[in-house]
Design an enzyme around this catalytic site. Structure first.
Site, PDB file in Angstrom:
ATOM      1  N   LEU A  38      34.965  21.314 -27.825  1.00 52.73           N
ATOM      2  CA  LEU A  38      36.003  21.002 -26.840  1.00 52.73           C
ATOM      3  C   LEU A  38      36.257  22.255 -26.001  1.00 52.73           C
ATOM      4  O   LEU A  38      36.324  23.356 -26.537  1.00 52.73           O
ATOM      5  CB  LEU A  38      37.301  20.591 -27.535  1.00 52.73           C
ATOM      6  CG  LEU A  38      37.577  19.102 -27.776  1.00 52.73           C
ATOM      7  CD1 LEU A  38      38.919  18.936 -28.476  1.00 52.73           C
ATOM      8  CD2 LEU A  38      37.553  18.303 -26.486  1.00 52.73           C
ATOM      9  N   ASP A  39      36.406  22.079 -24.690  1.00 51.80           N
ATOM     10  CA  ASP A  39      36.741  23.206 -23.828  1.00 51.80           C
ATOM     11  C   ASP A  39      38.084  23.817 -24.243  1.00 51.80           C
ATOM     12  O   ASP A  39      38.947  23.108 -24.773  1.00 51.80           O
ATOM     13  CB  ASP A  39      36.821  22.762 -22.367  1.00 51.80           C
ATOM     14  CG  ASP A  39      35.461  22.360 -21.813  1.00 51.80           C
ATOM     15  OD1 ASP A  39      34.446  22.886 -22.296  1.00 51.80           O
ATOM     16  OD2 ASP A  39      35.425  21.509 -20.901  1.00 51.80           O
ATOM     17  N   PRO A  40      38.292  25.104 -24.005  1.00 52.34           N
ATOM     18  CA  PRO A  40      39.542  25.757 -24.424  1.00 52.34           C
ATOM     19  C   PRO A  40      40.807  25.062 -23.922  1.00 52.34           C
ATOM     20  O   PRO A  40      41.790  24.964 -24.657  1.00 52.34           O
ATOM     21  CB  PRO A  40      39.417  27.162 -23.824  1.00 52.34           C
ATOM     22  CG  PRO A  40      37.939  27.410 -23.784  1.00 52.34           C
ATOM     23  CD  PRO A  40      37.323  26.080 -23.446  1.00 52.34           C
ATOM     24  N   ARG A 175      34.519  16.338 -17.240  1.00 54.24           N
ATOM     25  CA  ARG A 175      34.674  17.166 -16.031  1.00 54.24           C
ATOM     26  C   ARG A 175      33.743  16.687 -14.924  1.00 54.24           C
ATOM     27  O   ARG A 175      34.107  16.675 -13.742  1.00 54.24           O
ATOM     28  CB  ARG A 175      34.372  18.632 -16.350  1.00 54.24           C
ATOM     29  CG  ARG A 175      35.486  19.355 -17.078  1.00 54.24           C
ATOM     30  CD  ARG A 175      35.148  20.817 -17.250  1.00 54.24           C
ATOM     31  NE  ARG A 175      34.138  21.065 -18.271  1.00 54.24           N
ATOM     32  CZ  ARG A 175      33.235  22.037 -18.240  1.00 54.24           C
ATOM     33  NH1 ARG A 175      33.190  22.857 -17.206  1.00 54.24           N
ATOM     34  NH2 ARG A 175      32.379  22.197 -19.223  1.00 54.24           N
TER      35      ARG A 175
END
Length: 297
Positions: A38-40, A175
């Protein structure tokens, strides 16, 4: 010995690696892995395997689900709000109806170009490392599958926002969906917020935070999720008492049953102990169980 799975609710600002490091410290074990980065800035379900269960990550379900907020009129370098804004233009006339007209283009099997700031490797290098070095690179498109994409909420304004629920297969970048949706309606768009609501069979409503994990560990109340529970999507193959010893030695076993079918199975002892993973194969009139992951007694 810690063995099993953890359904972690990842907080914002943490990388997936940060979460692994924190769980290692809390549980006092070095063998911790996660299923699906997961992205930050994203939050939500981050499945984690503990101890020898790291060998089972490959057998977890691959489907994922998200709730995402997409902001229109903005383009960024990373396709989310963590990146540098490269274009911003108010689009107060954008309507929910105009978005609905193109939304079907993002359902089913679609071709998607991953964000330049992603962990995908091109020529042996991570894309985000290439991007940070300022190098030009052509990101190859790939096929992904979106099972469902529906609108949850619409907030008009100069930079309108759309909330959507997305269920998809592995490798899908939300995204990129935000970016491409903005391109389809000629306004540009970026991902403003992302919550993963389901991953690898684990659901957000059943997840726990790092703080809750720490509390449970201090109170000696933490119990990992059993492989039997995490792998319940796979059929169970129960060995006879006489077969267990052969299984531990990695030997192929002849299996009998009325409803057998080929594919991966979780293997158990007659008393319900989890013994590992195998694969059933029909050879002539015989069904054979091939050991894939064997856990010692």
């Amino acid at each position: 010995m810690t063995f099993g799975f953890l359904n972690l609710n990842k907080p914002p600002g943490y990388t997936s690696h940060d979460c692994v490091a924190r769980v290692r410290r809390l549980l006092g074990t070095k063998r911790v892995g996660h299923g699906g980065t997961l992205d930050p800035a994203a939050v939500g379900v981050l499945p984690m395997a503990l101890g020898k269960a790291t060998r089972l990550l490959q057998f977890l379900p691959q489907d994922k689900a998200y709730k995402a907020t997409i902001r229109f009129g903005v383009r960024t370098t990373t396709d989310d709000l963590e990146g540098e804004v490269i274009e911003g233009q108010p689009v107060p006339d954008l309507s929910k109806e105009s978005i609905q007209l193109v939304l079907s283009q993002f359902r089913g099997k679609i071709e998607q170009v991953p964000p330049i700031y992603s962990a995908i490797q091109v020529g042996g290098k991570r894309l985000y490392k290439i991007a940070r070095q300022g190098e030009a690179v052509e990101v190859p498109a790939r096929m992904v599958e979106v099972y469902d994409l529906k609108i949850l909420d619409w907030r008009p304004g100069e930079f309108p926002e759309l909330d959507v629920a997305i269920s998809c297969g592995p490798g899908t970048y939300i995204r990129a969906i935000a970016r491409d949706l903005g391109d389809r309606v000629n306004t540009g768009a970026t991902l403003a917020h992302l919550t993963r609501t389901q991953s690898s069979g684990f659901r957000l409503e059943e997840s726990i935070t790092l703080e809750e994990l720490e509390r449970q560990v201090k109170e000696q109340a933490f119990t990992p999720i059993s492989p039997h529970v995490a792998l319940t999507h796979l059929r169970e193959c129960i060995l006879s008492t006489s077969q267990v010893s052969s299984w531990f030695h990695g030997q192929r076993l002849s299996i009998t049953g009325e409803t057998l079918s080929e594919g991966a199975v979780r293997v158990s002892s007659p008393t319900g102990e989890f013994l590992g993973m195998g694969e059933l194969e029909q050879t002539g009139l015989e069904w054979v169980l091939h050991p894939k992951v064997v856990f010692s007694s």
